[in-house]
Design a protein around this motif. Structure first.
Motif, mmCIF file in Angstrom:
data_model
loop_
_atom_site.group_PDB
_atom_site.id
_atom_site.type_symbol
_atom_site.label_atom_id
_atom_site.label_comp_id
_atom_site.label_asym_id
_atom_site.label_seq_id
_atom_site.Cartn_x
_atom_site.Cartn_y
_atom_site.Cartn_z
ATOM 1 N N LYS A 168 -10.228 -1.457 -0.085
ATOM 2 C CA LYS A 168 -9.300 -2.556 -0.379
ATOM 3 C C LYS A 168 -8.259 -2.673 0.725
ATOM 4 O O LYS A 168 -7.946 -3.773 1.190
ATOM 5 N N ARG A 169 -7.736 -1.536 1.127
ATOM 6 C CA ARG A 169 -6.707 -1.542 2.165
ATOM 7 C C ARG A 169 -7.290 -1.960 3.513
ATOM 8 O O ARG A 169 -6.601 -2.592 4.309
ATOM 9 N N GLU A 186 -9.216 2.986 -3.143
ATOM 10 C CA GLU A 186 -8.234 2.124 -2.486
ATOM 11 C C GLU A 186 -8.545 1.900 -1.007
ATOM 12 O O GLU A 186 -8.110 0.914 -0.424
ATOM 13 N N GLY A 233 0.803 -1.216 0.000
ATOM 14 C CA GLY A 233 0.000 0.000 0.000
ATOM 15 C C GLY A 233 0.831 1.258 0.000
ATOM 16 O O GLY A 233 0.294 2.355 0.073
ATOM 17 N N ALA A 243 -4.084 6.846 2.120
ATOM 18 C CA ALA A 243 -5.072 6.845 1.033
ATOM 19 C C ALA A 243 -6.137 7.918 1.283
ATOM 20 O O ALA A 243 -6.557 8.616 0.358
ATOM 21 N N TYR A 249 -9.099 7.525 -7.358
ATOM 22 C CA TYR A 249 -8.341 6.280 -7.253
ATOM 23 C C TYR A 249 -8.008 5.988 -5.787
ATOM 24 O O TYR A 249 -8.180 4.862 -5.307
ATOM 25 N N HIS A 250 -7.527 7.014 -5.092
ATOM 26 C CA HIS A 250 -7.157 6.828 -3.685
ATOM 27 C C HIS A 250 -8.381 6.535 -2.825
ATOM 28 O O HIS A 250 -8.311 5.758 -1.888
ATOM 29 N N ASP A 280 2.560 4.299 -1.444
ATOM 30 C CA ASP A 280 2.369 5.058 -2.676
ATOM 31 C C ASP A 280 3.693 5.677 -3.102
ATOM 32 O O ASP A 280 4.203 6.585 -2.447
#
Length: 96
Positions: free
Chosen positions: A26-27, A23, A7, A87, A19-20, A9
């Protein structure tokens, strides 16, 4: 550039805020799974400590394994929370 498997970046401004934002869930799942695995190991070691017959060798080995499992839980939690927070930060910063 993208991100590595944990994770991190590398170049966050290459991606839009959307996009972030995508994420983040998911994270969160990655953190949940990465904490659950050593947590199950900790439960198994506690069970091993409490099972009869109690022998010094197995209690000691299980205690060491329990401490290692607890350290893994803390490590995964800290890295995961940092990844989620980054994120969130980049999602807000890049306006997605």
């Amino acid at each position: 550039m993208g991100k590595s498997g944990n994770g991190f970046d590398f170049d966050p401004d290459d991606r839009p805020g959307s996009y972030h934002r995508a994420e983040i869930p998911k994270r969160q799942w990655v953190v949940a799974v990465s904490v659950a695995i050593p947590a199950m190991a900790a439960v198994a070691s506690v069970r091993s400590i409490l099972t009869l017959p109690q022998e010094v060798f197995w209690i000691t080995a299980s205690s060491v394994f329990l401490m290692a499992s607890l350290a893994a839980i803390v490590f995964c939690w800290m890295i995961g929370i940092e990844s989620i927070e980054s994120a969130k930060y980049f999602a807000e910063r890049f306006g997605g």
